[in-house]
Design a protein around this motif. Structure first.
Motif, short mmCIF file in Angstrom:
data_model
loop_
_atom_site.label_atom_id
_atom_site.label_comp_id
_atom_site.label_asym_id
_atom_site.label_seq_id
_atom_site.Cartn_x
_atom_site.Cartn_y
_atom_site.Cartn_z
N PHE A 193 0.83 -1.20 0.00
CA PHE A 193 0.00 0.00 0.00
C PHE A 193 0.87 1.25 0.00
CE2 PHE A 193 -2.53 -3.26 2.23
CZ PHE A 193 -3.61 -3.32 1.37
N THR A 234 -7.46 -6.52 -1.78
CA THR A 234 -7.10 -5.55 -2.82
C THR A 234 -7.93 -4.27 -2.75
OG1 THR A 234 -8.61 -6.58 -4.40
CG2 THR A 234 -6.32 -7.36 -4.39
N GLN A 235 -8.75 -4.12 -1.73
CA GLN A 235 -9.57 -2.92 -1.59
C GLN A 235 -9.03 -2.03 -0.48
OE1 GLN A 235 -13.32 -5.02 -0.85
NE2 GLN A 235 -14.13 -3.98 -2.68
N THR A 236 -9.16 -0.73 -0.67
CA THR A 236 -8.79 0.24 0.36
C THR A 236 -9.87 1.32 0.43
OG1 THR A 236 -7.54 1.63 -1.18
CG2 THR A 236 -6.31 -0.09 -0.03
N ILE A 253 -5.85 4.87 6.37
CA ILE A 253 -6.22 4.02 5.25
C ILE A 253 -6.82 2.75 5.83
CG2 ILE A 253 -5.40 2.69 3.26
CD1 ILE A 253 -3.09 4.70 3.01
N PHE A 313 0.86 -6.71 5.66
CA PHE A 313 0.98 -5.91 4.44
C PHE A 313 2.31 -5.18 4.44
CE2 PHE A 313 -0.91 -3.46 7.79
CZ PHE A 313 -0.36 -2.19 7.68
N TYR A 316 -7.74 -2.07 10.01
CA TYR A 316 -8.33 -3.26 9.41
C TYR A 316 -9.84 -3.09 9.34
CZ TYR A 316 -9.98 -8.02 8.85
OH TYR A 316 -10.62 -9.14 8.40
N TYR A 365 -3.03 2.64 9.55
CA TYR A 365 -3.75 1.61 8.82
C TYR A 365 -4.75 0.97 9.77
CZ TYR A 365 -0.40 1.92 5.01
OH TYR A 365 0.36 2.37 3.95
N LEU A 382 -3.73 0.68 -3.07
CA LEU A 382 -2.98 -0.55 -3.34
C LEU A 382 -2.04 -0.28 -4.51
CD1 LEU A 382 -2.71 -3.72 -2.82
CD2 LEU A 382 -4.22 -3.93 -4.79
N CYS A 405 4.00 -1.29 3.63
CA CYS A 405 3.79 0.13 3.37
C CYS A 405 5.03 0.62 2.65
CB CYS A 405 3.58 0.90 4.68
SG CYS A 405 3.36 2.68 4.41
N ILE A 434 -7.95 -1.05 5.34
CA ILE A 434 -7.52 -2.16 4.49
C ILE A 434 -8.17 -3.45 4.96
CG2 ILE A 434 -5.33 -1.07 3.85
CD1 ILE A 434 -3.93 -2.75 5.97
#
Length: 78
Positions: free
Chosen positions: A9, A67-69, A18, A25, A60, A58, A75, A27, A20
């Motif tokens: 990301f 793949t979505q934010t 953001i 992940f 959750y 970030y 992404l 950054c 997620i």
């Protein structure tokens, strides 16, 4: 080889938070060439984490896929 692909990301827009859909992940900060060292982050049992390089928070969100934010478009790759 890794068993799973880790999403990467970015926060080129400089937003504070953001959302997620994963807890593990990478950054990268802003998009290259303004990126910072790519850092692997793991929230573990927590639901949020701050990047130690760019201070992006970030969070959750179980309703998002890997793949979505939110906001959209954060992404950069898998």
């Amino acid at each position: 080889m890794a068993d799973a692909i880790t999403p990467h990301f970015h926060n080129t827009d400089g937003v504070d938070t953001i959302f997620i859909g994963v807890k593990e992940f990478m950054c990268i900060g802003a998009r290259p060439p303004q990126d910072h060292p790519h850092v692997f982050l793991d929230m573990g049992d927590e639901s949020e984490m701050v990047c130690p390089y760019c201070s992006t928070l970030y969070r959750y969100s179980a309703d998002l896929t890997a793949t979505q934010t939110r906001p959209d478009g954060m992404l950069i790759g898998m």
